[in-house]
Motif scaffolding. Structure first.
Motif, short mmCIF file in Angstrom:
data_model
loop_
_atom_site.label_atom_id
_atom_site.label_comp_id
_atom_site.label_asym_id
_atom_site.label_seq_id
_atom_site.Cartn_x
_atom_site.Cartn_y
_atom_site.Cartn_z
N GLY A 178 -3.80 -3.57 10.35
CA GLY A 178 -4.62 -2.23 10.07
C GLY A 178 -5.46 -2.14 11.26
N PHE A 236 -11.36 4.24 -3.79
CA PHE A 236 -10.53 3.62 -3.03
C PHE A 236 -9.67 4.64 -2.10
CE2 PHE A 236 -11.09 -0.59 -4.73
CZ PHE A 236 -11.67 -1.17 -3.61
N GLU A 237 -9.13 5.63 -2.96
CA GLU A 237 -8.14 6.62 -2.34
C GLU A 237 -8.74 7.38 -1.35
OE1 GLU A 237 -6.35 8.81 -5.47
OE2 GLU A 237 -5.44 6.86 -6.37
N ASP A 240 -14.66 2.39 4.63
CA ASP A 240 -14.67 1.25 4.03
C ASP A 240 -15.39 1.26 2.73
OD1 ASP A 240 -13.44 -0.62 5.69
OD2 ASP A 240 -15.02 -1.09 6.90
N HIS A 255 1.48 4.35 2.89
CA HIS A 255 1.65 3.82 4.19
C HIS A 255 2.73 3.45 4.81
CE1 HIS A 255 -2.97 3.45 4.59
NE2 HIS A 255 -2.57 3.54 3.21
N HIS A 269 -10.86 -2.15 9.83
CA HIS A 269 -11.69 -1.81 8.58
C HIS A 269 -11.48 -2.99 7.60
CE1 HIS A 269 -7.67 -1.17 6.80
NE2 HIS A 269 -7.45 -0.41 7.72
N ASP A 290 -9.41 5.36 1.63
CA ASP A 290 -8.27 5.07 2.33
C ASP A 290 -7.71 6.19 3.32
OD1 ASP A 290 -5.98 3.29 2.84
OD2 ASP A 290 -5.03 3.83 1.17
N MET A 348 0.62 -1.14 0.00
CA MET A 348 -0.11 -0.07 -0.04
C MET A 348 0.76 1.29 -0.19
SD MET A 348 -3.12 -0.72 2.50
CE MET A 348 -2.12 -1.63 3.86
N ARG A 361 -8.46 -2.90 1.68
CA ARG A 361 -8.34 -1.78 0.92
C ARG A 361 -8.03 -1.95 -0.55
NH1 ARG A 361 -10.24 1.57 3.84
NH2 ARG A 361 -9.12 2.28 5.83
N GLU A 362 -7.91 -1.23 -1.35
CA GLU A 362 -7.74 -1.34 -2.80
C GLU A 362 -6.16 -2.10 -2.70
OE1 GLU A 362 -6.32 1.74 -5.82
OE2 GLU A 362 -7.06 0.49 -7.36
#
Lengths: 435, 435
Positions: free
Chosen positions: A330, B119-120, B128, A4, B333, B123, A1, B336-337
Motif C-alpha cells: 500500500g 471504510f468504502e 484513513d 484492488h 495509510h 478506501d 481487498m 483498510r477494512e
C-alpha cells in the motif's frame, strides 16, 4: 481487498529455524490464504538460512541454505531474523536494511545495543524495522507504546518480562524452597536453560527494559544504561519476609520519568522487588509476562500474556510481517526511531526508590531508637516499622518512604554494622504502591 | 526527525467539544512540541464545531464554529469526531472521507452500524479511518487486534467493555443490594447517566462487540447481529448464587469462532454471566474495562485499563491522530477494512453456551431424578449438581456442560413447570472455564 489489483508476492527470507522459526514456517503455510487476504498479496517464503540443513526435516528442504548473506542479498522484500546474538546478525540486518529490505526481528540483545544504527539504515533506504517479538513475546506491547500511546505522555512502564525468573520466584513463593533448589527444578522442567545466566542475572530483562524505555520516552537507551540485579541472591527469607507483609517478590523491569527540580530524566532498572499481593502484577505467575503502563491521559493500563515460546513469539513475528508487507503493497512505512526527547538516564544511586529492611536485633530497649537514628542521619524517612519480640532476640522490619538508592544503601551498610543488629535478614526494594 | 525536511502543518477539525473534546484540545495544546516531534510536522487545530459556542469558554473562542459542514469541507487534513450519534455525524464523516480527509472517531454506535460505508469512502479517496477510542477507551485494543495479531487466528474475544454496568455489578456484589438500589447509587455518583438505557440494556456493549467481532474475524458484523441482554434482570439472588459457587457476575461481550461440522461461523453476544473468581476478568472492578483475547499461536492475552472518561478517551483519539498525521507526512495509510472472511453470524439459539440453574424444590426423594430427566430429554448434559436440604424445601443447583442456548432455554422452561419445582431462583450463563 475487492476492487484492488493484485500485487505480486511479498518475498520473505527467514534467518534461523529453531523453535520460533519452525513456528513461523508452519504459520506461513497454514495461514497462507488468510495472510494473502490480509496483506493484499501472497507471502512467499524465499529461503531459510540455517547452519545445519540436515537438522531441519520439518521445513521444505529446497528452501534451506547455509548462505545467510546471499539470501539477504537476494530478491526479497522482508527479512525475518530469529537467530539471536549480535554477530553475524547485526551485519546481516544492516545490509538488509541498507538494501531496502524491511526487517522483522525478535532479537532483544541486538536491539538493546544497536537499534540506532539499524534505524538509521532503515530510515536511509525507506525500509521498515519491526520488533514486537523482542519484548514480552506474543503480547502486543511495542505497537501500543509506539503508536496507540503516541499522543500521550507515558510516565512509567513496569513489568514482568522474563518468564524463567518469574517461574522460579513463583515456585519459591509457593513452596518456600531455596533459589538453588527451585532453579534446579525449573531446569529439569525446561523452564530454565542449561546456562541460565541471561535470565537469572537479569540480562534478558535489562535488554527488554532498554527497548521499552527507548520507545516510552522517545530517547536512546541501551542495555548498559540499565541498572541490573538478578534473582540469584533472593533468599527464602526474602520471600518469607514479603509474605509477612502481604507482598510477593517479582523480578521487575522498571522504566520511569523522574523529575527533580524541574529537570526531566529517566530511570531504567531491573531488580527483584516486593509488590503488594493486590497489585495486578502480583498474580502473574509461572512463565507469563505482564506489563503495567502509566500515562498522563490514559491512566493505568496492563498488558498480559505469554512472554515466550515458539508459537507466541511467532504470532508477534507474523503480525510484524503483515505490517511490513502491507506497507510494501500500500505504500508508506512503519514508525521510525523517535529519540527526539533525548532524556538523560539517571544513575541508580540518584534514583528514588523504597526499601524494606528486615533485621534480627537484640531484644532490649533503645534498639529502635539507634536504628531510627541511622535512617534520620541519611535523610531517609521511615514509612512503617514492625517489631516482634522473640526468646532472646527480636525481629525489626522497616519500610522506608522514597529516598535515593545511594542513601538507602548507605543506611543499610551503617545499620548492618550496629552492635545491636545481629543479622540483616532481608533487604529488598518495594514497588507498586504510593510512596 | 533530524535530516528530514519539515512538513507543513497538519490541520485538524474537531467536531464536538464535550468531555472528550475539551481534553483533546488541552492535550493538543500542552503536548504541541512533543506531537510535532513525533509526527514530523506541527498539528494545527483549524476549528471546533459545536452547537452553542458561548458554552465553551475553556477553548479558544476564535476556533469555535456552529457550521460543522463548512469546517469539514475546509482545508483540513484530519477530522476528529466526538459528537456521537448517527446523524448528522454519519453524513459529515462520509463527506470528510470522500474529500480525502482522514477521520478519527470515538463513535461506537455509528461504527457498529455504518462502518462498511465509511471504510468504502476512505478506501476510495485514500484517507484513513481510525477508531481506537470507540472500544475500551484508553486501552490499546483495536490496533493490537487489527495489526499486532494480523498474522494469527483469533478464536475468542471476551471482555468487560462497559464501565457503568461493571460499576453496578461490582456494587451489587460487594453490598448484596438490589439492582435498583445500586443503579440509583451509581446515578448519584455520576457513574450512570440520567437515562442509563444505552448502558444497562447492553446497547453500548453490543456496539463494541460488533466492532470487536468485525476486526477479530475479518467479517462485517453490525450491532443488530449481536445477541443482547442487559443487567436489569440480574437479581441479588443471582449475585448470591454466583458467590456460593465461587463465581462473580459480569456483563460480558463475547465474540467467538464456532465450528460445527467443519463449517465456521461466529457468535457475538452481550449478556450477564458468571465467571470463576480466579478468572482474570473477575477482579476487574468499578469503571475499569478489560478484554481477554485468545488466538491460536499467541494463546491467551488480556488488555486492561480505563474504559471511559475524558482524558483516557482523548489519549486514544490523540494516538490515532498521530497515526493519521504520520501517514500524511510519510505517505502510506492505515489498515483498510478487512472483511474478506465474511463468516456468518450464528443465531443465539444455535450458539453453544452453559447455564447455571438454581432451584427451590420440594424436599422429597425423586426430585433430582425428575429434574435430571428434563435435562436428558433436551440432550443437555449436566456438569455438576449440588443439593441442600432445608426445613420443608430444598435448594438444587445445576451447572450444565455446553449445549445450544435454545436447548438450554427449553430445558429451563420445562423445569420451571415441574410440580416439584417451587421457584426458579437464578438462571445465568457460565463463562470463563473449560466446558
Amino acid at each position: 481487498m475487492p476492487g484492488h489489483k493484485q500485487h505480486g508476492p511479498i518475498r520473505v527470507a527467514l534467518l534461523g529455524c529453531g523453535t520460533v522459526g519452525t513456528e513461523v514456517v508452519r504459520l506461513l503455510t497454514e495461514q497462507a490464504d488468510d495472510l494473502t487476504a490480509r496483506v493484499g498479496a501472497p507471502i512467499e517464503l524465499a529461503g531459510i538460512a540455517v547452519r545445519k540443513p540436515n537438522k531441519h526435516r520439518e521445513v521444505p528442504a529446497d528452501l534451506l541454505t547455509t548462505d545467510a548473506e546471499a539470501l539477504v542479498a537476494s530478491d526479497v522484500d522482508v527479512v525475518i531474523e530469529v537467530i539471536g546474538g549480535i554477530e553475524p546478525t547485526r551485519t546481516l540486518l544492516r545490509k538488509a536494511l541498507e538494501g531496502g529490505k524491511s526487517v522483522v526481528t525478535a532479537n532483544k540483545a541486538l536491539l538493546a545495543e544497536h537499534s540506532a544504527e539499524l534505524f538509521e539504515a532503515a530510515d536511509a533506504s525507506g525500509a521498515d524495522l519491526y520488533f514486537e517479538a523482542a519484548v514480552a513475546g506474543a503480547i502486543p506491547l511495542l505497537r501500543p507504546l509506539r503508536e496507540s500511546l503516541a499522543g500521550d505522555r507515558i510516565t512509567r512502564v513496569m513489568g514482568i518480562v522474563n518468564g524463567t525468573t518469574n517461574f522460579i520466584l513463583s515456585g519459591m513463593t509457593s513452596t518456600g524452597s531455596s533459589y538453588a533448589e527451585t532453579l534446579e527444578e525449573a531446569t529439569r522442567l525446561g523452564y530454565a536453560e542449561a546456562d541460565p545466566t541471561a535470565d537469572v542475572d537479569g540480562y534478558d530483562a535489562a535488554s527488554k527494559a532498554a527497548i521499552l524505555a527507548s520507545l516510552a520516552f522517545h530517547s536512546r537507551v541501551t542495555a548498559s544504561d540499565v541498572h541490573r540485579e538478578g534473582i540469584a541472591s533472593v533468599s527464602a527469607a526474602d520471600i518469607a519476609a514479603a509474605k509477612g507483609l502481604g507482598r510477593v517478590v517479582k523480578l521487575l523491569a522498571i522504566c520511569e520519568r523522574v523529575e527533580v527540580d524541574g529537570t526531566e530524566s529517566i530511570a531504567v532498572r531491573v531488580h527483584p522487588a516486593m509488590i503488594p499481593v493486590a497489585h495486578p502484577l502480583a498474580s502473574v505467575n509461572g512463565a507469563f509476562n505482564a506489563v503495567f503502563v502509566e500515562a498522563d491521559a490514559a491512566g493505568e493500563m496492563m498488558f498480559y500474556g505469554q512472554g515466550a515460546g515458539g508459537a507466541p513469539t511467532a504470532s508477534a513475528v507474523l503480525g510484524d510481517l503483515v505490517a511490513a508487507a502491507r506497507n510494501r503493497v500500500g505504500g508508506g512505512h512503519g514508525p521510525r526511531e523517535s529519540a527526539y526527547a533525548a532524556l538523560p538516564v539517571r544513575p541508580m544511586g540518584q534514583t528514588p526508590t523504597r526499601y524494606h529492611i528486615s533485621l534480627d536485633v537484640a531484644d532490649r530497649p533503645g534498639v529502635l531508637s539507634q536504628v531510627a537514628a541511622v535512617f534520620a542521619e541519611h535523610d531517609v524517612s521511615i514509612a512503617a516499622v514492625r517489631q516482634e519480640g522473640r526468646v532472646d532476640d527480636a525481629g525489626l522490619v522497616v519500610v522506608t518512604h522514597a529516598a535515593t538508592d545511594a542513601a538507602l544503601r548507605s543506611t543499610v551498610d551503617k545499620i548492618s554494622g550496629l552492635p545491636v543488629v545481629r543479622e540483616v535478614v532481608s533487604v529488598m526494594r518495594v514497588e507498586g504502591e504510593e510512596t
